[in-house]
Design a protein around this motif. Sequence first.
Motif, PDB file in Angstrom:
ATOM      1  N   ASP A 143       0.864  -1.185   0.000  1.00  0.00           N
ATOM      2  CA  ASP A 143       0.000   0.000   0.000  1.00  0.00           C
ATOM      3  C   ASP A 143       0.897   1.231   0.000  1.00  0.00           C
ATOM      4  O   ASP A 143       2.022   1.181  -0.487  1.00  0.00           O
ATOM      5  CB  ASP A 143      -0.951  -0.019   1.199  1.00  0.00           C
ATOM      6  CG  ASP A 143      -0.216  -0.168   2.537  1.00  0.00           C
ATOM      7  OD1 ASP A 143       1.000   0.142   2.583  1.00  0.00           O
ATOM      8  OD2 ASP A 143      -0.833  -0.590   3.518  1.00  0.00           O
ATOM      9  N   SER A 144       0.400   2.346   0.536  1.00  0.00           N
ATOM     10  CA  SER A 144       1.167   3.590   0.496  1.00  0.00           C
ATOM     11  C   SER A 144       2.281   3.650   1.536  1.00  0.00           C
ATOM     12  O   SER A 144       3.128   4.543   1.489  1.00  0.00           O
ATOM     13  CB  SER A 144       0.219   4.777   0.715  1.00  0.00           C
ATOM     14  OG  SER A 144      -0.374   4.709   2.010  1.00  0.00           O
ATOM     15  N   THR A 145       2.309   2.713   2.464  1.00  0.00           N
ATOM     16  CA  THR A 145       3.309   2.743   3.527  1.00  0.00           C
ATOM     17  C   THR A 145       4.696   2.496   2.953  1.00  0.00           C
ATOM     18  O   THR A 145       4.936   1.486   2.293  1.00  0.00           O
ATOM     19  CB  THR A 145       3.008   1.671   4.582  1.00  0.00           C
ATOM     20  OG1 THR A 145       1.652   1.774   5.001  1.00  0.00           O
ATOM     21  CG2 THR A 145       3.921   1.838   5.791  1.00  0.00           C
ATOM     22  N   SER A 146       5.624   3.413   3.224  1.00  0.00           N
ATOM     23  CA  SER A 146       6.958   3.296   2.629  1.00  0.00           C
ATOM     24  C   SER A 146       8.066   3.134   3.653  1.00  0.00           C
ATOM     25  O   SER A 146       9.159   2.689   3.295  1.00  0.00           O
ATOM     26  CB  SER A 146       7.260   4.525   1.759  1.00  0.00           C
ATOM     27  OG  SER A 146       7.306   5.701   2.556  1.00  0.00           O
ATOM     28  N   TYR A 147       7.820   3.503   4.928  1.00  0.00           N
ATOM     29  CA  TYR A 147       8.887   3.362   5.902  1.00  0.00           C
ATOM     30  C   TYR A 147       8.342   3.187   7.311  1.00  0.00           C
ATOM     31  O   TYR A 147       7.185   3.502   7.601  1.00  0.00           O
ATOM     32  CB  TYR A 147       9.857   4.539   5.843  1.00  0.00           C
ATOM     33  CG  TYR A 147       9.332   5.850   6.406  1.00  0.00           C
ATOM     34  CD1 TYR A 147       9.732   6.304   7.660  1.00  0.00           C
ATOM     35  CD2 TYR A 147       8.471   6.652   5.670  1.00  0.00           C
ATOM     36  CE1 TYR A 147       9.277   7.511   8.165  1.00  0.00           C
ATOM     37  CE2 TYR A 147       8.016   7.861   6.159  1.00  0.00           C
ATOM     38  CZ  TYR A 147       8.426   8.297   7.419  1.00  0.00           C
ATOM     39  OH  TYR A 147       7.955   9.494   7.913  1.00  0.00           O
ATOM     40  N   GLU A 148       9.198   2.667   8.154  1.00  0.00           N
ATOM     41  CA  GLU A 148       8.906   2.431   9.561  1.00  0.00           C
ATOM     42  C   GLU A 148       9.858   3.269  10.402  1.00  0.00           C
ATOM     43  O   GLU A 148      11.049   3.389  10.078  1.00  0.00           O
ATOM     44  CB  GLU A 148       9.105   0.955   9.881  1.00  0.00           C
ATOM     45  CG  GLU A 148       9.074   0.603  11.361  1.00  0.00           C
ATOM     46  CD  GLU A 148       9.496  -0.831  11.610  1.00  0.00           C
ATOM     47  OE1 GLU A 148       9.932  -1.125  12.733  1.00  0.00           O
ATOM     48  OE2 GLU A 148       9.408  -1.653  10.679  1.00  0.00           O
ATOM     49  N   LEU A 149       9.344   3.844  11.480  1.00  0.00           N
ATOM     50  CA  LEU A 149      10.167   4.620  12.402  1.00  0.00           C
ATOM     51  C   LEU A 149       9.884   4.131  13.813  1.00  0.00           C
ATOM     52  O   LEU A 149       8.755   4.237  14.302  1.00  0.00           O
ATOM     53  CB  LEU A 149       9.838   6.110  12.287  1.00  0.00           C
ATOM     54  CG  LEU A 149      10.569   7.035  13.269  1.00  0.00           C
ATOM     55  CD1 LEU A 149      12.073   7.003  13.006  1.00  0.00           C
ATOM     56  CD2 LEU A 149      10.026   8.454  13.163  1.00  0.00           C
ATOM     57  N   ASP A 150      10.894   3.568  14.475  1.00  0.00           N
ATOM     58  CA  ASP A 150      10.742   3.037  15.826  1.00  0.00           C
ATOM     59  C   ASP A 150      11.350   3.995  16.842  1.00  0.00           C
ATOM     60  O   ASP A 150      12.428   4.563  16.618  1.00  0.00           O
ATOM     61  CB  ASP A 150      11.448   1.691  15.969  1.00  0.00           C
ATOM     62  CG  ASP A 150      10.899   0.639  15.029  1.00  0.00           C
ATOM     63  OD1 ASP A 150       9.789   0.839  14.492  1.00  0.00           O
ATOM     64  OD2 ASP A 150      11.579  -0.378  14.827  1.00  0.00           O
ATOM     65  N   LEU A 151      10.668   4.145  17.977  1.00  0.00           N
ATOM     66  CA  LEU A 151      11.153   4.947  19.100  1.00  0.00           C
ATOM     67  C   LEU A 151      11.117   4.064  20.341  1.00  0.00           C
ATOM     68  O   LEU A 151      10.100   3.406  20.595  1.00  0.00           O
ATOM     69  CB  LEU A 151      10.272   6.182  19.304  1.00  0.00           C
ATOM     70  CG  LEU A 151      10.092   7.094  18.085  1.00  0.00           C
ATOM     71  CD1 LEU A 151       9.000   8.131  18.352  1.00  0.00           C
ATOM     72  CD2 LEU A 151      11.404   7.785  17.732  1.00  0.00           C
ATOM     73  N   TYR A 152      12.188   4.036  21.107  1.00  0.00           N
ATOM     74  CA  TYR A 152      12.219   3.124  22.245  1.00  0.00           C
ATOM     75  C   TYR A 152      13.070   3.697  23.373  1.00  0.00           C
ATOM     76  O   TYR A 152      13.931   4.566  23.174  1.00  0.00           O
ATOM     77  CB  TYR A 152      12.759   1.753  21.822  1.00  0.00           C
ATOM     78  CG  TYR A 152      14.061   1.797  21.072  1.00  0.00           C
ATOM     79  CD1 TYR A 152      15.287   1.730  21.724  1.00  0.00           C
ATOM     80  CD2 TYR A 152      14.060   1.903  19.683  1.00  0.00           C
ATOM     81  CE1 TYR A 152      16.469   1.776  21.031  1.00  0.00           C
ATOM     82  CE2 TYR A 152      15.236   1.948  18.975  1.00  0.00           C
ATOM     83  CZ  TYR A 152      16.447   1.893  19.653  1.00  0.00           C
ATOM     84  OH  TYR A 152      17.630   1.950  18.950  1.00  0.00           O
ATOM     85  N   ALA A 153      12.802   3.185  24.581  1.00  0.00           N
ATOM     86  CA  ALA A 153      13.560   3.569  25.765  1.00  0.00           C
ATOM     87  C   ALA A 153      13.443   2.458  26.790  1.00  0.00           C
ATOM     88  O   ALA A 153      12.439   1.739  26.827  1.00  0.00           O
ATOM     89  CB  ALA A 153      13.050   4.887  26.347  1.00  0.00           C
TER      90      ALA A 153
END
Length: 237
Positions: A81-91
Motif C-alpha cells: 500500500d502507500s506505507t513506505s517506511y517504519e520509524l521506531d522509538l524506544y527507551a
Amino acid sequence: MKKFAYSAVATAILAVGSTGGVVFTSSAAAEVSVNIGVVSNYFFRGFSETDDGAAIQGGVDYEHASGFYAGTWTSNVDFGDSTSYELDLYAGYADEFDNGFGYDVGYIYYAYPDARDEDGSLSADFGEVYGEVSFDTGPVGLYGGLAWVVNDSDDSALEDDDRYYYAGLEVPFAEVYAMDFLVGRTDFDDSDADNYTHYTASLTRDAAEFGEFSFNLEYEDEFDKDVKAWVGWSTSF
C-alpha cells in the motif's frame, strides 16, 4: 519492525549494536552511537516487511552509565500500500552483572508515518512493553523474553494484548564468528487468529572496521512454511 529488546537488537538479526560513540563529559558517562545497515530482506518475527525486497536501515542510540537507554531506528518497508517506511522509538533500562546475568526492560513504539486512514489519522502504529533476561556462560549466551502490545492503531498488524515470547542461544567461535538461534511464538489475543511459531538461524562475522556481515535463515510454521534466506551488513560508530 525492529527487534524490540535492545540487547537482542545488538546480537541478532537487525544489528544495531553499539561499538563506539561520542562520550560526553559528566559525572556519569553517557554515549551516543549511530548505526547503519543494509539487508537483502527485512524480516520481523518470521515475515518479510519488504515483500522480499532489500532494505536500508539505521538509527541513533543514547546510553547512560546508569543503564538507561533511548533510541530511534528506521527502515523502508513494502506492505503493498502507500506505507513506505517504519520509524521506531524506544527507551528502557538494561544491565549485566559480574556473574553473567543481564536484564533489559523497556517500551518501543512502531510508527508508520505515511500509513494513514482516509481521514488522515494514523492507521498502523502500535506499541509494546518488553522484558528480556540473559545469561552469559562464557562459551555460549542464553536469552529469552516477552513483548506485550499495549496500544494499537485502527489498522495495525498487532492489537492490544497480543504477546510474543522468544528464547535464543548465541555461540561465538574463532574470535570473529557467532551463531545465533532463536525461536519465537506469537499469541494473538483474538481467539480466531492463527498463532504461530518462527525460527531464525544466523551466522555473523565481525570484520572490525568493515562492519558485521551475516547470513540468516527464517522459517514460520503456519502460513508460508518455506525456509527463506537473507544476508545483511551493518556497522556503528
